[in-house]
Design a protein around this motif. Structure first.
Motif, mmCIF file in Angstrom:
data_model
loop_
_atom_site.group_PDB
_atom_site.id
_atom_site.type_symbol
_atom_site.label_atom_id
_atom_site.label_comp_id
_atom_site.label_asym_id
_atom_site.label_seq_id
_atom_site.Cartn_x
_atom_site.Cartn_y
_atom_site.Cartn_z
ATOM 1 N N VAL A 84 0.753 -1.241 0.270
ATOM 2 C CA VAL A 84 0.113 -0.386 0.164
ATOM 3 C C VAL A 84 1.021 0.816 -0.207
ATOM 4 O O VAL A 84 2.116 1.512 -0.020
ATOM 5 C CB VAL A 84 -0.708 0.147 1.328
ATOM 6 N N GLN A 85 -0.155 2.943 0.362
ATOM 7 C CA GLN A 85 1.268 3.940 -0.332
ATOM 8 C C GLN A 85 1.251 3.829 1.544
ATOM 9 O O GLN A 85 0.110 4.329 2.683
ATOM 10 C CB GLN A 85 -0.016 4.070 -0.507
ATOM 11 N N LEU A 86 2.581 3.685 1.782
ATOM 12 C CA LEU A 86 3.047 4.142 3.548
ATOM 13 C C LEU A 86 2.494 5.105 4.396
ATOM 14 O O LEU A 86 2.083 4.544 5.564
ATOM 15 C CB LEU A 86 3.873 3.284 3.288
ATOM 16 N N GLY A 87 2.010 6.095 3.560
ATOM 17 C CA GLY A 87 1.735 6.998 4.456
ATOM 18 C C GLY A 87 0.615 7.193 5.705
ATOM 19 O O GLY A 87 -0.205 7.780 6.218
ATOM 20 N N LEU A 88 -0.173 6.407 3.985
ATOM 21 C CA LEU A 88 -2.009 6.146 4.848
ATOM 22 C C LEU A 88 -2.172 5.375 6.510
ATOM 23 O O LEU A 88 -2.350 5.138 7.055
ATOM 24 C CB LEU A 88 -3.223 5.518 3.414
ATOM 25 N N LEU A 98 -2.642 -1.542 14.796
ATOM 26 C CA LEU A 98 -0.920 -1.179 15.455
ATOM 27 C C LEU A 98 -0.535 -2.113 13.915
ATOM 28 O O LEU A 98 -0.007 -3.145 13.889
ATOM 29 C CB LEU A 98 -0.826 -2.372 16.416
ATOM 30 N N LEU A 99 -0.189 -0.962 12.352
ATOM 31 C CA LEU A 99 0.284 -1.262 11.208
ATOM 32 C C LEU A 99 1.731 -0.814 11.391
ATOM 33 O O LEU A 99 2.050 -0.344 12.104
ATOM 34 C CB LEU A 99 -0.410 -1.221 10.427
ATOM 35 N N LYS A 100 2.768 -1.875 10.688
ATOM 36 C CA LYS A 100 4.117 -1.314 10.391
ATOM 37 C C LYS A 100 4.464 -1.388 9.410
ATOM 38 O O LYS A 100 3.972 -2.485 8.880
ATOM 39 C CB LYS A 100 4.683 -1.150 11.935
ATOM 40 N N VAL A 207 6.107 18.872 0.316
ATOM 41 C CA VAL A 207 4.593 18.070 1.271
ATOM 42 C C VAL A 207 5.293 17.026 0.641
ATOM 43 O O VAL A 207 5.202 15.784 0.080
ATOM 44 C CB VAL A 207 3.283 17.996 0.968
ATOM 45 N N THR A 208 6.090 16.058 1.697
ATOM 46 C CA THR A 208 6.863 14.828 1.490
ATOM 47 C C THR A 208 5.932 13.054 2.260
ATOM 48 O O THR A 208 4.544 13.274 3.164
ATOM 49 C CB THR A 208 7.849 15.219 2.512
ATOM 50 N N PHE A 209 5.087 12.318 1.416
ATOM 51 C CA PHE A 209 4.443 10.782 1.415
ATOM 52 C C PHE A 209 5.569 9.939 1.289
ATOM 53 O O PHE A 209 5.358 9.925 0.056
ATOM 54 C CB PHE A 209 2.816 11.612 0.861
ATOM 55 N N PRO A 210 5.474 9.571 1.849
ATOM 56 C CA PRO A 210 6.080 7.933 1.600
ATOM 57 C C PRO A 210 4.742 6.678 0.790
ATOM 58 O O PRO A 210 3.933 6.750 1.502
ATOM 59 C CB PRO A 210 6.067 7.381 2.816
ATOM 60 N N SER A 211 5.346 6.504 -0.272
ATOM 61 C CA SER A 211 4.577 5.975 -1.002
ATOM 62 C C SER A 211 4.064 4.700 -0.927
ATOM 63 O O SER A 211 5.450 3.403 0.987
ATOM 64 C CB SER A 211 4.454 5.460 -2.555
ATOM 65 N N TYR A 212 4.513 3.160 -1.991
ATOM 66 C CA TYR A 212 4.268 2.468 -1.820
ATOM 67 C C TYR A 212 5.342 0.722 -1.042
ATOM 68 O O TYR A 212 6.436 1.359 -1.420
ATOM 69 C CB TYR A 212 3.945 1.471 -3.257
ATOM 70 N N GLY A 213 5.329 0.126 -0.287
ATOM 71 C CA GLY A 213 5.589 -0.408 0.215
ATOM 72 C C GLY A 213 5.045 -1.572 0.870
ATOM 73 O O GLY A 213 3.982 -1.723 1.011
ATOM 74 N N LEU A 214 5.245 -2.540 2.089
ATOM 75 C CA LEU A 214 4.734 -3.837 3.066
ATOM 76 C C LEU A 214 4.458 -3.282 3.864
ATOM 77 O O LEU A 214 5.002 -2.451 4.516
ATOM 78 C CB LEU A 214 5.616 -4.907 2.507
ATOM 79 N N ILE A 215 2.947 -3.838 4.873
ATOM 80 C CA ILE A 215 2.809 -3.841 5.728
ATOM 81 C C ILE A 215 1.824 -4.753 6.900
ATOM 82 O O ILE A 215 1.667 -5.881 6.309
ATOM 83 C CB ILE A 215 1.708 -2.053 6.142
ATOM 84 N N ALA A 216 2.137 -5.076 7.921
ATOM 85 C CA ALA A 216 1.716 -5.697 8.173
ATOM 86 C C ALA A 216 1.333 -5.560 9.361
ATOM 87 O O ALA A 216 1.600 -4.387 10.191
ATOM 88 C CB ALA A 216 2.305 -7.136 8.382
ATOM 89 N N ALA A 316 9.017 8.393 14.458
ATOM 90 C CA ALA A 316 9.130 8.179 13.134
ATOM 91 C C ALA A 316 8.792 5.974 13.705
ATOM 92 O O ALA A 316 8.786 5.692 12.705
ATOM 93 C CB ALA A 316 10.379 8.362 12.704
ATOM 94 N N GLU A 317 9.971 5.429 14.000
ATOM 95 C CA GLU A 317 10.120 4.045 14.907
ATOM 96 C C GLU A 317 9.179 3.622 15.422
ATOM 97 O O GLU A 317 9.394 2.777 14.727
ATOM 98 C CB GLU A 317 11.119 4.062 15.709
ATOM 99 N N GLU A 318 8.147 4.620 15.099
ATOM 100 C CA GLU A 318 6.321 3.211 15.763
ATOM 101 C C GLU A 318 5.960 2.858 14.265
ATOM 102 O O GLU A 318 4.981 1.950 14.036
ATOM 103 C CB GLU A 318 5.382 4.233 16.368
ATOM 104 N N PHE A 319 6.541 4.045 13.070
ATOM 105 C CA PHE A 319 5.298 3.358 11.616
ATOM 106 C C PHE A 319 6.471 2.518 10.726
ATOM 107 O O PHE A 319 5.942 1.684 9.756
ATOM 108 C CB PHE A 319 5.424 5.129 10.953
ATOM 109 N N PHE A 320 7.886 2.099 10.969
ATOM 110 C CA PHE A 320 9.015 1.403 10.332
ATOM 111 C C PHE A 320 9.217 0.548 10.919
ATOM 112 O O PHE A 320 10.509 0.564 12.311
ATOM 113 C CB PHE A 320 8.953 2.592 9.294
ATOM 114 N N THR A 321 9.990 -0.298 9.795
ATOM 115 C CA THR A 321 11.211 -1.499 10.552
ATOM 116 C C THR A 321 11.945 -2.042 9.595
ATOM 117 O O THR A 321 11.778 -2.192 8.405
ATOM 118 C CB THR A 321 10.783 -2.789 11.438
#
Length: 327
Positions: A84-88, A98-100, A207-216, A316-321
């Motif tokens: 998905v688009q990660l910013g969302l 609780l997604l990351k 205006v920064t928006f992180p886009s496609y990547g993997l979430i779980a 920031a660290e709450e949103f990705f690994t």
């Protein structure tokens, strides 16, 4: 080129190492953002080449009905992974999901206003008096005011009309409007034959928006860590292979994977190739594909706070690994 080939070789060695440790195939339900298009190339290519099988993964690859819908399905546990688009995921976390992100492919913001390539529109300020279309659930919507402000404009200066997502390209191509707000690498190849476009990137307006990547879900990241690591590293291998001269093969893999979708090969190739420059930022240009930057995420969160999308004080660290990726 030599560095890329060496990276692919190292990736292959890592995959073999994973494969040797796997006894039974493990199923992962992976939901994409939408119907088939170029950003799905990594998944379809890995499937076509048997790379998931090599590491003991049985991937249930599902087309989606929009990033928000996929986020909801991952958050409710109906699928394991979303692309998905990660910013969302930031507002989703505010609402208790609780997604990351555990891999970020499109690390530079890809949201753009597409306008006629022959027009004299070249900046946000040039949109004064113009008519644009987007759709109500677009990730663009919360950022519109801040984007326009970068050009000294407000919504009173620009006519923005909401339409159904499938109608955006056709409305633009017909000449009824001056442009449309979309994902740049998605829309540019689609308009190339009917009404060639150029893009004004939201990212270039600050205006920064992180886009496609993997979430779980965070619980899935903990409970199925090994399987998710294998998935992420296969995808690193796939995207490295694609951008190492194999874009056409990747487009063919999407078509082969979705033979009933009536896909345009030229459009798919254009979408994949256009994404090449979006797979890195200045902070990640020397890092392997998929590895995310805390500083980039911090900038994105600041933009979300400014737009009123999330509360202040997020880390920031709450949103990705990056822990599941080959680095």
């Amino acid at each position: 080129m030599l560095r890329m080939k060496m990276t692919n070789l190292l990736g292959s060695i890592a995959i073999i190492a994973f494969g040797g440790a796997v006894v039974n195939a493990e199923t992962l339900a992976v939901r994409l953002d939408f119907s088939p298009w170029g950003i799905h190339a990594g998944m379809h290519l890995a499937e076509a080449k048997g790379w998931f099988d090599e590491v003991g993964l049985d991937i249930d690859l599902q087309d989606g009905k929009g990033t928000i819908n996929t986020i909801q399905l991952v958050g409710s546990g109906q699928v394991d992974v979303g692309q998905v688009q990660l910013g969302l995921i930031a507002p989703a976390r505010e609402n208790g999901l609780l997604l990351k992100s555990f891999a970020g492919w499109v690390r530079r913001g890809d949201l753009a206003v597409l306008v006629d390539a022959k027009s004299d529109i070249g900046s946000v300020a040039d949109l004064d008096g113009k008519e644009l279309v987007t759709f109500a659930a677009s990730p663009w919507v919360p950022y519109i005011d801040n984007f326009l402000a970068a050009g000294g404009l407000t919504r009173d200066d620009v006519s923005i009309v909401m339409v159904a997502p499938p109608a955006m390209v056709g409305t633009y191509a017909s000449g009824e409007v001056d442009g449309f707000m979309t994902v740049g690498p998605f829309g540019l190849p689609l308009t190339a034959k009917s009404r060639p476009a150029k893009q004004i990137l939201m990212d270039d307006a600050g205006v920064t928006f992180p886009s496609y990547g993997l979430i779980a879900q965070e619980s899935t990241l903990e409970d199925r860590r090994d399987a998710l690591a294998r998935l992420a590293q296969v995808q690193q291998r796939a995207w490295e292979y694609i951008f190492d001269g194999n874009v056409e093969e990747a487009a063919d893999a999407i078509i082969s994977g979705r033979p009933d979708s009536n896909l345009d090969r030229e459009v798919l190739i254009g979408q994949i190739e256009t994404y090449r420059e979006f797979f890195h930022t200045e902070r990640t240009k020397d890092l392997p594909i998929g590895v995310q930057s805390a500083e980039d995420w911090a900038d994105a969160l600041a933009a979300m706070e400014a737009a009123g999308i999330i509360k202040t004080g997020q880390q920031a660290e709450e949103f990705f690994t990056n822990a599941l990726l080959r680095q």
